[in-house]
Design a protein around this motif. Structure first.
Motif, PDB file in Angstrom:
ATOM      1  N   VAL A  91       9.017  14.293 -29.021  1.00  0.00           N
ATOM      2  CA  VAL A  91       9.421  12.833 -28.834  1.00  0.00           C
ATOM      3  C   VAL A  91       9.243  12.611 -27.675  1.00  0.00           C
ATOM      4  CG1 VAL A  91      11.288  11.077 -30.177  1.00  0.00           C
ATOM      5  CG2 VAL A  91      11.021  12.997 -31.111  1.00  0.00           C
ATOM      6  N   GLN A  92       9.784  13.527 -26.901  1.00  0.00           N
ATOM      7  CA  GLN A  92      10.038  12.311 -25.189  1.00  0.00           C
ATOM      8  C   GLN A  92       8.661  12.235 -24.488  1.00  0.00           C
ATOM      9  OE1 GLN A  92      12.795  14.601 -23.591  1.00  0.00           O
ATOM     10  NE2 GLN A  92      14.143  13.042 -23.823  1.00  0.00           N
ATOM     11  N   SER A  93       7.677  13.742 -25.355  1.00  0.00           N
ATOM     12  CA  SER A  93       6.513  13.247 -24.287  1.00  0.00           C
ATOM     13  C   SER A  93       5.177  12.606 -25.715  1.00  0.00           C
ATOM     14  CB  SER A  93       5.524  14.267 -24.396  1.00  0.00           C
ATOM     15  OG  SER A  93       6.470  15.594 -23.790  1.00  0.00           O
ATOM     16  N   GLN A  94       5.736  12.300 -26.284  1.00  0.00           N
ATOM     17  CA  GLN A  94       4.142  11.442 -27.371  1.00  0.00           C
ATOM     18  C   GLN A  94       4.703   9.672 -27.285  1.00  0.00           C
ATOM     19  OE1 GLN A  94       2.344  12.302 -29.300  1.00  0.00           O
ATOM     20  NE2 GLN A  94       2.226  13.693 -28.420  1.00  0.00           N
ATOM     21  N   LEU A  95       6.464   9.558 -26.063  1.00  0.00           N
ATOM     22  CA  LEU A  95       6.711   8.221 -26.154  1.00  0.00           C
ATOM     23  C   LEU A  95       6.235   8.000 -24.481  1.00  0.00           C
ATOM     24  CD1 LEU A  95      10.496   7.612 -27.487  1.00  0.00           C
ATOM     25  CD2 LEU A  95       8.339   6.394 -28.231  1.00  0.00           C
ATOM     26  N   MET A  96       6.290   8.907 -23.722  1.00  0.00           N
ATOM     27  CA  MET A  96       5.810   9.122 -22.099  1.00  0.00           C
ATOM     28  C   MET A  96       3.786   8.879 -22.564  1.00  0.00           C
ATOM     29  SD  MET A  96       7.742  11.323 -19.839  1.00  0.00           S
ATOM     30  CE  MET A  96       8.047  12.906 -20.726  1.00  0.00           C
ATOM     31  N   MET A  97       3.485   9.162 -23.370  1.00  0.00           N
ATOM     32  CA  MET A  97       2.209   9.519 -23.150  1.00  0.00           C
ATOM     33  C   MET A  97       1.518   7.769 -23.762  1.00  0.00           C
ATOM     34  SD  MET A  97       0.122  12.483 -24.849  1.00  0.00           S
ATOM     35  CE  MET A  97       1.180  13.194 -26.245  1.00  0.00           C
ATOM     36  N   VAL A  98       2.202   6.797 -24.546  1.00  0.00           N
ATOM     37  CA  VAL A  98       1.917   5.940 -24.958  1.00  0.00           C
ATOM     38  C   VAL A  98       2.312   4.603 -23.484  1.00  0.00           C
ATOM     39  CG1 VAL A  98       3.205   3.912 -25.814  1.00  0.00           C
ATOM     40  CG2 VAL A  98       2.738   5.753 -27.527  1.00  0.00           C
ATOM     41  N   MET A  99       3.226   4.964 -22.489  1.00  0.00           N
ATOM     42  CA  MET A  99       3.584   4.814 -21.540  1.00  0.00           C
ATOM     43  C   MET A  99       3.007   4.753 -20.344  1.00  0.00           C
ATOM     44  SD  MET A  99       7.890   3.966 -21.795  1.00  0.00           S
ATOM     45  CE  MET A  99       8.116   5.830 -22.275  1.00  0.00           C
ATOM     46  N   THR A 100       1.964   5.924 -19.848  1.00  0.00           N
ATOM     47  CA  THR A 100       1.285   6.420 -18.811  1.00  0.00           C
ATOM     48  C   THR A 100       0.407   7.879 -19.466  1.00  0.00           C
ATOM     49  OG1 THR A 100       0.846   7.398 -16.546  1.00  0.00           O
ATOM     50  CG2 THR A 100       3.387   8.184 -18.364  1.00  0.00           C
ATOM     51  N   ARG A 101      -0.762   8.086 -19.133  1.00  0.00           N
ATOM     52  CA  ARG A 101      -1.840   8.619 -19.206  1.00  0.00           C
ATOM     53  C   ARG A 101      -1.165  10.067 -18.402  1.00  0.00           C
ATOM     54  NH1 ARG A 101      -7.259   6.227 -18.233  1.00  0.00           N
ATOM     55  NH2 ARG A 101      -7.763   4.623 -19.496  1.00  0.00           N
ATOM     56  N   ASP A 102      -0.117  10.474 -17.559  1.00  0.00           N
ATOM     57  CA  ASP A 102       0.062  11.079 -16.513  1.00  0.00           C
ATOM     58  C   ASP A 102       1.333  11.798 -16.981  1.00  0.00           C
ATOM     59  OD1 ASP A 102      -0.077  13.325 -14.672  1.00  0.00           O
ATOM     60  OD2 ASP A 102       0.365  12.093 -13.314  1.00  0.00           O
ATOM     61  N   VAL A 103       1.258  12.120 -17.816  1.00  0.00           N
ATOM     62  CA  VAL A 103       2.998  12.609 -18.745  1.00  0.00           C
ATOM     63  C   VAL A 103       3.609  14.297 -18.192  1.00  0.00           C
ATOM     64  CG1 VAL A 103       3.711  14.086 -20.152  1.00  0.00           C
ATOM     65  CG2 VAL A 103       2.054  12.095 -20.841  1.00  0.00           C
ATOM     66  N   GLU A 104       2.043  14.677 -17.805  1.00  0.00           N
ATOM     67  CA  GLU A 104       2.908  15.998 -16.790  1.00  0.00           C
ATOM     68  C   GLU A 104       3.323  15.399 -15.319  1.00  0.00           C
ATOM     69  OE1 GLU A 104       2.881  19.049 -17.731  1.00  0.00           O
ATOM     70  OE2 GLU A 104       1.732  18.298 -19.433  1.00  0.00           O
ATOM     71  N   GLY A 105       2.957  14.926 -15.268  1.00  0.00           N
ATOM     72  CA  GLY A 105       2.915  14.517 -13.445  1.00  0.00           C
ATOM     73  C   GLY A 105       4.676  13.434 -13.821  1.00  0.00           C
ATOM     74  N   LEU A 106       5.174  12.781 -15.013  1.00  0.00           N
ATOM     75  CA  LEU A 106       6.194  12.217 -15.003  1.00  0.00           C
ATOM     76  C   LEU A 106       6.938  13.374 -15.152  1.00  0.00           C
ATOM     77  CD1 LEU A 106       5.708   9.395 -17.683  1.00  0.00           C
ATOM     78  CD2 LEU A 106       6.510   9.583 -15.072  1.00  0.00           C
ATOM     79  N   LYS A 107       6.469  14.106 -16.229  1.00  0.00           N
ATOM     80  CA  LYS A 107       7.499  15.345 -16.318  1.00  0.00           C
ATOM     81  C   LYS A 107       8.358  16.117 -15.227  1.00  0.00           C
ATOM     82  CE  LYS A 107       6.170  16.935 -20.777  1.00  0.00           C
ATOM     83  NZ  LYS A 107       5.210  17.776 -21.463  1.00  0.00           N
ATOM     84  N   LYS A 108       7.146  16.123 -14.132  1.00  0.00           N
ATOM     85  CA  LYS A 108       7.557  16.874 -12.908  1.00  0.00           C
ATOM     86  C   LYS A 108       8.188  16.079 -11.983  1.00  0.00           C
ATOM     87  CE  LYS A 108       2.930  19.168 -11.715  1.00  0.00           C
ATOM     88  NZ  LYS A 108       1.455  19.630 -11.550  1.00  0.00           N
ATOM     89  N   VAL A 109       8.305  14.549 -12.596  1.00  0.00           N
ATOM     90  CA  VAL A 109       9.502  13.143 -10.774  1.00  0.00           C
ATOM     91  C   VAL A 109      10.649  14.575 -12.250  1.00  0.00           C
ATOM     92  CG1 VAL A 109       9.743  11.261 -10.816  1.00  0.00           C
ATOM     93  CG2 VAL A 109       7.385  12.482 -10.556  1.00  0.00           C
ATOM     94  N   ALA A 110      10.493  13.535 -13.273  1.00  0.00           N
ATOM     95  CA  ALA A 110      12.241  14.252 -14.194  1.00  0.00           C
ATOM     96  C   ALA A 110      12.557  15.475 -13.405  1.00  0.00           C
ATOM     97  CB  ALA A 110      11.958  14.055 -15.350  1.00  0.00           C
ATOM     98  N   MET A 111      12.136  16.451 -13.518  1.00  0.00           N
ATOM     99  CA  MET A 111      12.535  17.909 -13.100  1.00  0.00           C
ATOM    100  C   MET A 111      12.690  17.869 -11.720  1.00  0.00           C
ATOM    101  SD  MET A 111      13.076  19.917 -15.802  1.00  0.00           S
ATOM    102  CE  MET A 111      13.306  21.090 -15.006  1.00  0.00           C
ATOM    103  N   GLN A 112      11.809  17.181 -10.984  1.00  0.00           N
ATOM    104  CA  GLN A 112      12.508  17.283  -9.284  1.00  0.00           C
ATOM    105  C   GLN A 112      14.068  15.837  -9.355  1.00  0.00           C
ATOM    106  OE1 GLN A 112       9.214  15.497  -7.153  1.00  0.00           O
ATOM    107  NE2 GLN A 112       8.432  17.601  -7.247  1.00  0.00           N
ATOM    108  N   ALA A 113      13.910  14.961 -10.038  1.00  0.00           N
ATOM    109  CA  ALA A 113      15.456  14.214 -10.512  1.00  0.00           C
ATOM    110  C   ALA A 113      16.001  14.675 -10.864  1.00  0.00           C
ATOM    111  CB  ALA A 113      15.095  12.959 -10.876  1.00  0.00           C
ATOM    112  N   GLN A 114      16.576  15.946 -11.456  1.00  0.00           N
ATOM    113  CA  GLN A 114      17.288  17.153 -11.883  1.00  0.00           C
ATOM    114  C   GLN A 114      17.664  17.780 -10.917  1.00  0.00           C
ATOM    115  OE1 GLN A 114      16.156  19.159 -15.760  1.00  0.00           O
ATOM    116  NE2 GLN A 114      16.503  16.867 -16.402  1.00  0.00           N
TER     117      GLN A 114
END
Length: 114
Positions: A91-114
């Motif tokens: 669900v999160q990935s699908q929503l992110m794909m609507v907002m941006t093309r770089d889903v993997e990049g967003l996941k990396k940023v989120a992991m670094q923030a944790q």
């Protein structure tokens, strides 16, 4: 550079089926952002009139099935065809794909923030 496509693979009728979204209007970015925010703040919300968790997820799945994948499948197909262990991430990935093309990049940023 090739334009990445939004896609989802569901397990339906005893086989994996992959669906593609050829077009999602820019207006959907705002709806996806609102739905993502609703999902992220669900647990901490004190709103007495907030929807149930099931209602919230069904709203998101309806949005994805209808507005993003143009009724190639239903929200119920997404529930049936997604492994329970992968549901929230899907669900999160699908929503992110609507907002941006770089889903993997967003996941990396989120992991670094944790």
């Amino acid at each position: 550079m090739a334009k990445p496509q939004r896609k989802i693979t569901l397990f339906l009728n005893d086989k994996e089926q992959t669906f593609y979204s050829k077009f999602a209007s820019a207006r959907n970015v705002f709806k996806a952002q609102n739905l993502m925010q609703k999902m992220e703040t669900f647990e901490t919300s004190d709103d007495e009139n907030k929807p149930t968790e099931e209602e919230m997820f069904m709203e998101i799945l309806d949005f994805l099935a209808t507005d993003i994948y143009h009724n190639q499948f239903t929200a119920d197909d997404m529930l049936i065809g997604t492994d329970s262990a992968d549901f929230i991430e899907m669900v999160q990935s699908q929503l992110m794909m609507v907002m941006t093309r770089d889903v993997e990049g967003l996941k990396k940023v989120a992991m670094q923030a944790q």
